[in-house]
Design a protein around this motif. Structure first.
Motif, mmCIF file in Angstrom:
data_model
loop_
_atom_site.group_PDB
_atom_site.id
_atom_site.type_symbol
_atom_site.label_atom_id
_atom_site.label_comp_id
_atom_site.label_asym_id
_atom_site.label_seq_id
_atom_site.Cartn_x
_atom_site.Cartn_y
_atom_site.Cartn_z
ATOM 1 N N PRO A 1 -67.029 17.017 64.704
ATOM 2 C CA PRO A 1 -68.402 16.591 65.051
ATOM 3 C C PRO A 1 -68.866 17.113 66.417
ATOM 4 C CG PRO A 1 -67.193 14.759 64.088
ATOM 5 C CD PRO A 1 -66.192 15.873 64.317
ATOM 6 N N GLN A 2 -67.982 17.101 67.420
ATOM 7 C CA GLN A 2 -68.349 17.613 68.747
ATOM 8 C C GLN A 2 -68.604 19.116 68.689
ATOM 9 O OE1 GLN A 2 -65.790 15.487 68.111
ATOM 10 N NE2 GLN A 2 -65.229 14.315 69.933
ATOM 11 N N ARG A 3 -67.745 19.837 67.980
ATOM 12 C CA ARG A 3 -67.921 21.292 67.865
ATOM 13 C C ARG A 3 -69.217 21.615 67.132
ATOM 14 N NH1 ARG A 3 -62.462 23.230 65.308
ATOM 15 N NH2 ARG A 3 -61.961 21.041 65.038
ATOM 16 N N LEU A 4 -69.485 20.878 66.072
ATOM 17 C CA LEU A 4 -70.711 21.083 65.308
ATOM 18 C C LEU A 4 -71.938 20.861 66.181
ATOM 19 C CD1 LEU A 4 -72.122 21.608 62.606
ATOM 20 C CD2 LEU A 4 -71.827 19.183 62.082
ATOM 21 N N GLN A 5 -71.937 19.791 66.964
ATOM 22 C CA GLN A 5 -73.062 19.499 67.854
ATOM 23 C C GLN A 5 -73.237 20.604 68.887
ATOM 24 O OE1 GLN A 5 -75.339 17.238 67.439
ATOM 25 N NE2 GLN A 5 -76.437 17.832 69.276
ATOM 26 N N ARG B 1 -61.193 22.512 69.666
ATOM 27 C CA ARG B 1 -60.528 23.177 68.538
ATOM 28 C C ARG B 1 -59.028 22.903 68.573
ATOM 29 N NH1 ARG B 1 -58.320 28.530 68.043
ATOM 30 N NH2 ARG B 1 -58.413 29.280 65.898
ATOM 31 N N ALA B 2 -58.453 22.942 69.768
ATOM 32 C CA ALA B 2 -57.017 22.695 69.922
ATOM 33 C C ALA B 2 -56.639 21.264 69.572
ATOM 34 C CB ALA B 2 -56.584 23.022 71.350
ATOM 35 N N GLN B 3 -57.604 20.343 69.699
ATOM 36 C CA GLN B 3 -57.342 18.933 69.396
ATOM 37 C C GLN B 3 -57.345 18.638 67.900
ATOM 38 O OE1 GLN B 3 -59.990 16.460 71.700
ATOM 39 N NE2 GLN B 3 -59.558 17.623 73.556
ATOM 40 N N GLY B 4 -57.855 19.559 67.105
ATOM 41 C CA GLY B 4 -57.798 19.375 65.661
ATOM 42 C C GLY B 4 -59.109 18.951 65.037
ATOM 43 N N GLU B 5 -59.017 18.623 63.758
ATOM 44 C CA GLU B 5 -60.203 18.355 62.948
ATOM 45 C C GLU B 5 -61.016 17.153 63.395
ATOM 46 O OE1 GLU B 5 -59.847 18.565 58.760
ATOM 47 O OE2 GLU B 5 -58.841 20.511 58.815
ATOM 48 N N THR C 1 -74.286 34.750 72.091
ATOM 49 C CA THR C 1 -75.430 33.866 71.817
ATOM 50 C C THR C 1 -75.918 33.210 73.105
ATOM 51 O OG1 THR C 1 -74.101 31.880 71.403
ATOM 52 C CG2 THR C 1 -74.593 33.301 69.497
ATOM 53 N N GLY C 2 -75.188 33.432 74.188
ATOM 54 C CA GLY C 2 -75.562 32.834 75.458
ATOM 55 C C GLY C 2 -74.740 31.603 75.794
ATOM 56 N N MET C 3 -73.741 31.283 74.966
ATOM 57 C CA MET C 3 -72.913 30.112 75.263
ATOM 58 C C MET C 3 -72.200 30.345 76.594
ATOM 59 S SD MET C 3 -69.866 28.251 73.064
ATOM 60 C CE MET C 3 -70.876 27.488 71.806
ATOM 61 N N SER C 4 -72.243 29.357 77.448
ATOM 62 C CA SER C 4 -71.627 29.460 78.775
ATOM 63 C C SER C 4 -70.104 29.387 78.664
ATOM 64 C CB SER C 4 -72.120 28.315 79.664
ATOM 65 O OG SER C 4 -71.621 27.073 79.171
ATOM 66 N N VAL C 5 -69.433 29.858 79.699
ATOM 67 C CA VAL C 5 -67.976 29.768 79.745
ATOM 68 C C VAL C 5 -67.556 28.305 79.695
ATOM 69 C CG1 VAL C 5 -65.929 30.185 81.178
ATOM 70 C CG2 VAL C 5 -67.640 31.984 80.889
ATOM 71 N N SER C 6 -68.313 27.457 80.364
ATOM 72 C CA SER C 6 -68.015 26.018 80.342
ATOM 73 C C SER C 6 -68.049 25.473 78.918
ATOM 74 C CB SER C 6 -69.030 25.284 81.228
ATOM 75 O OG SER C 6 -68.863 23.895 81.118
ATOM 76 N N ASP C 7 -69.080 25.836 78.152
ATOM 77 C CA ASP C 7 -69.168 25.373 76.768
ATOM 78 C C ASP C 7 -68.113 26.035 75.890
ATOM 79 O OD1 ASP C 7 -71.166 23.548 77.271
ATOM 80 O OD2 ASP C 7 -72.784 24.820 76.517
ATOM 81 N N LEU C 8 -67.799 27.307 76.162
ATOM 82 C CA LEU C 8 -66.712 27.956 75.424
ATOM 83 C C LEU C 8 -65.399 27.210 75.646
ATOM 84 C CD1 LEU C 8 -67.500 31.727 76.097
ATOM 85 C CD2 LEU C 8 -67.491 30.614 73.863
ATOM 86 N N ASP D 1 -57.124 32.964 82.105
ATOM 87 C CA ASP D 1 -57.126 31.962 83.176
ATOM 88 C C ASP D 1 -58.031 30.779 82.835
ATOM 89 O OD1 ASP D 1 -55.385 33.544 84.643
ATOM 90 O OD2 ASP D 1 -56.946 34.336 85.974
ATOM 91 N N GLU D 2 -59.125 31.061 82.122
ATOM 92 C CA GLU D 2 -60.067 30.005 81.742
ATOM 93 C C GLU D 2 -59.623 29.256 80.484
ATOM 94 O OE1 GLU D 2 -62.779 28.926 83.461
ATOM 95 O OE2 GLU D 2 -62.092 30.297 85.032
ATOM 96 N N GLY D 3 -58.537 29.699 79.878
ATOM 97 C CA GLY D 3 -58.004 29.028 78.697
ATOM 98 C C GLY D 3 -58.697 29.409 77.397
ATOM 99 N N LEU D 4 -59.468 30.506 77.409
ATOM 100 C CA LEU D 4 -60.196 30.910 76.208
ATOM 101 C C LEU D 4 -59.312 31.693 75.242
ATOM 102 C CD1 LEU D 4 -63.575 31.998 77.839
ATOM 103 C CD2 LEU D 4 -62.971 29.789 76.818
ATOM 104 N N ILE D 5 -58.362 32.431 75.789
ATOM 105 C CA ILE D 5 -57.405 33.154 74.951
ATOM 106 C C ILE D 5 -56.009 32.877 75.483
ATOM 107 C CG2 ILE D 5 -58.992 34.990 74.225
ATOM 108 C CD1 ILE D 5 -57.707 36.819 76.331
ATOM 109 N N LYS D 6 -55.053 33.010 74.606
ATOM 110 C CA LYS D 6 -53.669 32.783 75.010
ATOM 111 C C LYS D 6 -52.816 33.909 74.438
ATOM 112 C CE LYS D 6 -50.031 29.384 75.159
ATOM 113 N NZ LYS D 6 -49.562 28.073 74.729
ATOM 114 N N PRO D 7 -52.558 34.936 75.252
ATOM 115 C CA PRO D 7 -51.746 36.042 74.751
ATOM 116 C C PRO D 7 -50.300 35.597 74.523
ATOM 117 C CG PRO D 7 -52.143 36.319 77.082
ATOM 118 C CD PRO D 7 -52.938 35.119 76.646
#
Length: 140
Positions: free
Chosen positions: A81-85, A73-77, A59-66, A26-32
């Motif tokens: 930079p945003q993912r790295l940050q 990630r879905a938007q591509g390479e 690691t404590g990453m919030s659902v919002s940050d996940l 529902d949160e869009g984290l996985i897509k069966p």
């Protein structure tokens, strides 16, 4: 042929309730994937993705940050930079959590040592735990 895991099997792999997997969906984290009867199934790629998500979550990453990470990630390479940050920010927070946990462990170890010292006569009956910590130059 690709291995297909039911939601029950997939949830058991990770010791998660099926309802938790549905929440992640529902949160869009996985897509069966879906069979023709709409029954969910997961593949080995999904197993690897879930492992990674749970590493981030642990690691404590919030659902919002996940969710941000997944969307980027879905938007591509171009979003690397945003993912790295985001990962670097998560690392800073996680290292602080580790530091706090190490402090808690030190206090636990000190308390155990104090009790052991009390029971084996190496610490005077009159010495309080607070004074013991001061003598060791530790903070509470």
């Amino acid at each position: 042929m690709t291995k297909k895991y039911t939601i029950k099997d997939f949830s058991a792999m990770f010791s998660l309730a099926p309802s938790t997997l549905r929440y992640y969906e529902d949160e869009g984290l996985i897509k069966p994937h879906r069979l023709t009867n709409q029954q969910r199934y997961y593949t080995d790629d999904d197993v690897n993705w879930m492992r990674f998500l749970l590493h981030l979550k642990n690691t404590g990453m919030s659902v919002s940050d996940l969710k941000k990470y997944v969307a980027w990630r879905a938007q591509g390479e171009q979003t690397i930079p945003q993912r790295l940050q985001l990962l670097k920010q998560t690392r800073v927070k996680f290292l602080e959590q580790i530091k706090q946990q190490q402090h808690h462990l030190q206090i636990l170890n000190d308390k155990i040592a104090w009790y052991e010292g009390k029971t084996n006569g190496k610490i005077a009956d009159s010495e309080s735990f607070s004074n013991y910590l001061k003598r060791l130059n530790h903070k509470k």
